[in-house]
Write an enzyme that holds these catalytic residues in place. Structure first.
Site, PDB file in Angstrom:
ATOM      1  N   LYS A 136     119.661  60.086  66.755  1.00 19.51           N
ATOM      2  CA  LYS A 136     120.263  60.841  67.872  1.00 19.51           C
ATOM      3  C   LYS A 136     119.627  60.526  69.233  1.00 19.51           C
ATOM      4  O   LYS A 136     119.877  59.473  69.822  1.00 19.51           O
ATOM      5  CB  LYS A 136     120.221  62.334  67.550  1.00 19.51           C
ATOM      6  CG  LYS A 136     121.035  62.678  66.269  1.00 19.51           C
ATOM      7  CD  LYS A 136     121.036  64.146  65.958  1.00 19.51           C
ATOM      8  CE  LYS A 136     121.574  64.428  64.576  1.00 19.51           C
ATOM      9  NZ  LYS A 136     123.038  64.541  64.529  1.00 19.51           N
ATOM     10  N   ASP A 147     111.920  65.308  58.740  1.00 20.17           N
ATOM     11  CA  ASP A 147     113.173  64.754  59.248  1.00 20.17           C
ATOM     12  C   ASP A 147     113.447  65.313  60.649  1.00 20.17           C
ATOM     13  O   ASP A 147     113.989  66.403  60.800  1.00 20.17           O
ATOM     14  CB  ASP A 147     114.324  65.094  58.296  1.00 20.17           C
ATOM     15  CG  ASP A 147     115.636  64.496  58.783  1.00 20.17           C
ATOM     16  OD1 ASP A 147     116.640  64.599  58.057  1.00 20.17           O
ATOM     17  OD2 ASP A 147     115.662  63.935  59.901  1.00 20.17           O
ATOM     18  N   TYR A 172     120.138  68.977  55.601  1.00 17.14           N
ATOM     19  CA  TYR A 172     120.966  67.768  55.476  1.00 17.14           C
ATOM     20  C   TYR A 172     120.187  66.606  56.072  1.00 17.14           C
ATOM     21  O   TYR A 172     119.607  66.735  57.165  1.00 17.14           O
ATOM     22  CB  TYR A 172     122.290  67.958  56.216  1.00 17.14           C
ATOM     23  CG  TYR A 172     123.165  66.728  56.288  1.00 17.14           C
ATOM     24  CD1 TYR A 172     123.379  66.071  57.507  1.00 17.14           C
ATOM     25  CD2 TYR A 172     123.790  66.216  55.163  1.00 17.14           C
ATOM     26  CE1 TYR A 172     124.190  64.946  57.585  1.00 17.14           C
ATOM     27  CE2 TYR A 172     124.605  65.090  55.233  1.00 17.14           C
ATOM     28  CZ  TYR A 172     124.800  64.455  56.444  1.00 17.14           C
ATOM     29  OH  TYR A 172     125.594  63.339  56.511  1.00 17.14           O
TER      30      TYR A 172
HETATM   31  P1  KE4 Z   1     123.267  60.179  60.988  1.00 24.59           P
HETATM   32  O1  KE4 Z   1     123.345  59.247  59.801  1.00 24.59           O
HETATM   33  O2  KE4 Z   1     124.508  61.052  61.127  1.00 24.59           O
HETATM   34  O3  KE4 Z   1     122.899  59.452  62.273  1.00 24.59           O
HETATM   35  O4  KE4 Z   1     122.034  61.179  60.732  1.00 24.59           O
HETATM   36  C1  KE4 Z   1     121.984  61.911  59.542  1.00 24.59           C
HETATM   37  C2  KE4 Z   1     121.112  63.123  59.757  1.00 24.59           C
HETATM   38  C3  KE4 Z   1     119.819  63.117  59.249  1.00 24.59           C
HETATM   39  N1  KE4 Z   1     118.995  64.172  59.425  1.00 24.59           N
HETATM   40  C4  KE4 Z   1     119.399  65.267  60.112  1.00 24.59           C
HETATM   41  C5  KE4 Z   1     118.462  66.414  60.280  1.00 24.59           C
HETATM   42  C6  KE4 Z   1     120.712  65.326  60.649  1.00 24.59           C
HETATM   43  O5  KE4 Z   1     121.107  66.429  61.325  1.00 24.59           O
HETATM   44  C7  KE4 Z   1     121.585  64.242  60.470  1.00 24.59           C
HETATM   45  C8  KE4 Z   1     123.006  64.248  60.992  1.00 24.59           C
HETATM   46  N2  KE4 Z   1     123.446  65.449  61.630  1.00 24.59           N
HETATM   47  C9  KE4 Z   1     124.866  65.692  61.621  1.00 24.59           C
HETATM   48  C10 KE4 Z   1     125.147  67.033  62.311  1.00 24.59           C
HETATM   49  N3  KE4 Z   1     124.598  68.133  61.652  1.00 24.59           N
HETATM   50  C11 KE4 Z   1     125.604  64.569  62.251  1.00 24.59           C
HETATM   51  C12 KE4 Z   1     127.067  64.833  62.498  1.00 24.59           C
HETATM   52  C13 KE4 Z   1     127.953  64.017  61.599  1.00 24.59           C
HETATM   53  O6  KE4 Z   1     127.579  63.835  60.416  1.00 24.59           O
HETATM   54  O7  KE4 Z   1     128.999  63.577  62.107  1.00 24.59           O
END
Ligand code: KE4
Length: 452
Positions: free
Chosen positions: A289, A261, A166
């Site tokens: 993060k 990523d 993801y």
């Molecule tokens: P954000 O747009 O949520 O800051 O990041 C997206 C993203 C991109 N790449 C990786 C590897 C990620 O894990 C994420 C976001 N992770 C999720 C949890 N698995 C965020 C939690 C959520 O969507 O509320």
């Protein structure tokens, strides 16, 4: 109301027991009933909606160190850490003091500041493959921009991603394997058009033959491969050395850019990121993060010749009102400086080993099928015998049993991620006592599961 001091020992015991059994979540329920009238699904991100475990999400009132406190006053050991950012624990003094100092200087100017250059220098200094960096406001913005940059820099259209990876809610990555498996993808969300998904190809993670045969077919059309170097989003899955070599092979042979990523793994599994553990040298790396220390930040960075394609240095458009804002930069600077000076990674490795060994041996004792994948301070317990190496094997997990276990841990004050297909995170604020309490809670949960 009788204060606790005036109760006898047995009365205190009964009070604690009653609270444990009752485990009052009524204020969270009330808050959720209101929130669903205001916010779609009552949340601002589906990941926190408890959809995979049933019941309603718990509303958090405040947090400190490794402890979460919900609006009903229940206390939890936190293994979500805001889905990764809180590697120092909640409210670390170095971060909060840095923010207090900056708070009265203004919160956003829409103009360059020294804070952006300072955080850029720290990230560039930490990650060898990153020579320049651009800050944005989320991991999604980072990956979306990285893909546009890869297409702009190569003049190619196709992107490869992997099932179970993801990268945020980027249109071109919200796709599922198409009918022709590894040739076309189809949208997996309403609102994503066929046209958008057509240039995205999905392969299986760790599938070397699949990757190589795709590139033999159309490698010269592929702008980039985007991947999680340690997957967190199908639960934790580890990249095989052979797959790592195959990524480097296609990078060198076909001129395809590697987008690593590290939104989740950056500064999480190692200060220099997962790429430093794998020996990978990606062309572009995305971050999020931890680099914001809990405030909204994302970033993408990499080879100078590639990054110089970004406007205004180059022609690839990307912009953002709050990109690089002083508060988020300050929280990121304080967090990364603390990680650099503290080097918590050996400690996190030790704690992670204790947690996995303890929980796995408790499951084994009760003959509950359980396996675990862990890299440093991120890990997942899969309710199956394993091994879990890609989405197909991850999807075999017993998600009903996971949900049962999740709630049994909640009722014992342990806050795990609310999905079998997420990673749990340790922070530098976790102690060996927290780990022992968590293992004991797992033991109790397994006992209740097998004896129900
Ligand atoms: P954000 O747009 O949520 O800051 O990041 C997206 C993203 C991109 N790449 C990786 C590897 C990620 O894990 C994420 C976001 N992770 C999720 C949890 N698995 C965020 C939690 C959520 O969507 O509320």
């Amino acid at each position: 109301m009788l204060g606790i001091k005036s109760l006898s020992f047995s009365e205190i015991q009964k009070k604690i027991e009653r609270k444990r059994i009752m485990f009052d979540l009524s204020k969270s329920q009330k808050a959720f009933a209101e929130a669903v009238q205001l916010l779609p699904g009552g949340v601002n991100s589906p990941a926190r909606a408890f959809g995979a475990v049933g019941g309603n999400p718990i509303f958090i009132d405040h947090a400190e160190g490794v402890r979460l406190f919900d609006v009903d006053g229940n206390e939890y050991i936190d293994y979500v850490g805001s889905w990764g950012p809180m590697i120092l624990g909640h409210g670390h003094p170095y971060v909060t003091q840095a923010l207090e100092k900056v708070l009265h200087s203004g919160t956003s100017f829409g103009a360059p500041t020294l804070w952006e250059s300072e955080l850029a220098k720290i990230v560039i200094d930490a990650v060898e493959s990153v020579e320049m960096v651009r800050f944005v406001n989320s991991g999604t913005e980072a990956t979306m921009s990285a893909i546009r940059l890869a297409r702009g820099a190569t003049g190619r259209d196709k992107i490869v991603k992997f099932a179970g990876n993801y990268h945020g809610h980027v249109d071109s990555l919200l796709v599922a394997a198409g009918s022709a498996a590894a040739t076309f993808s189809v949208p997996n969300s309403p609102g994503v058009t066929e046209g958008t998904s057509r240039d995205t190809v999905i392969l299986a993670y760790n599938d070397v033959p699949g990757l190589l045969s795709l590139f033999e077919k159309c490698g010269s059309e592929i702008a980039a491969v985007i991947f999680e170097p340690v997957v967190g989003n199908m639960g934790c899955v580890i990249m095989s050395p052979e797959f790592c070599d195959a990524l480097t092979f296609v990078q060198k042979t076909y001129g395809t850019l590697l987008i690593c990523d590290e939104v989740m793994t950056g500064f999480r599994v190692a200060y220099a990121g997962a790429q430093s553990l794998l020996g990978l040298r990606p062309d572009i790396t995305t971050f999020g993060k931890i680099i914001g220390g809990g405030l909204p930040v994302g970033a993408y960075g990499g080879r100078r010749d590639i990054m110089q394609n970004i406007l205004p240095a180059g022609k690839v458009y990307q912009a953002g009102t709050l990109s690089g804002n002083p508060l988020a930069m300050t929280a990121g600077i304080a967090t990364l400086k603390t990680l650099r000076e503290m080097n918590p990674y050996p400690y996190l490795e030790r704690l992670g080993t204790q947690l996995v060994d303890g929980v796995l041996s408790a499951a084994k004792k009760h003959r509950i099928p359980l396996c675990a994948n862990r890299v440093g301070a991120m890990m997942t317990f899969f309710f199956q015998d394993g091994p879990v190496t890609d989405w197909e094997t991850a999807a075999r997990s017993d998600t009903a049993r996971f949900a049962e276990y999740f709630w049994k841990m909640i009722h014992q004050g342990v806050y795990f991620p609310c999905s079998q297909f997420e990673a749990l995170f340790l922070s530098a604020a976790h102690t060996e006592d927290d780990i022992s309490r968590t293992v004991a809670a797992a033991e109790k949960a397994f006992t209740e599961i097998v004896n129900k």
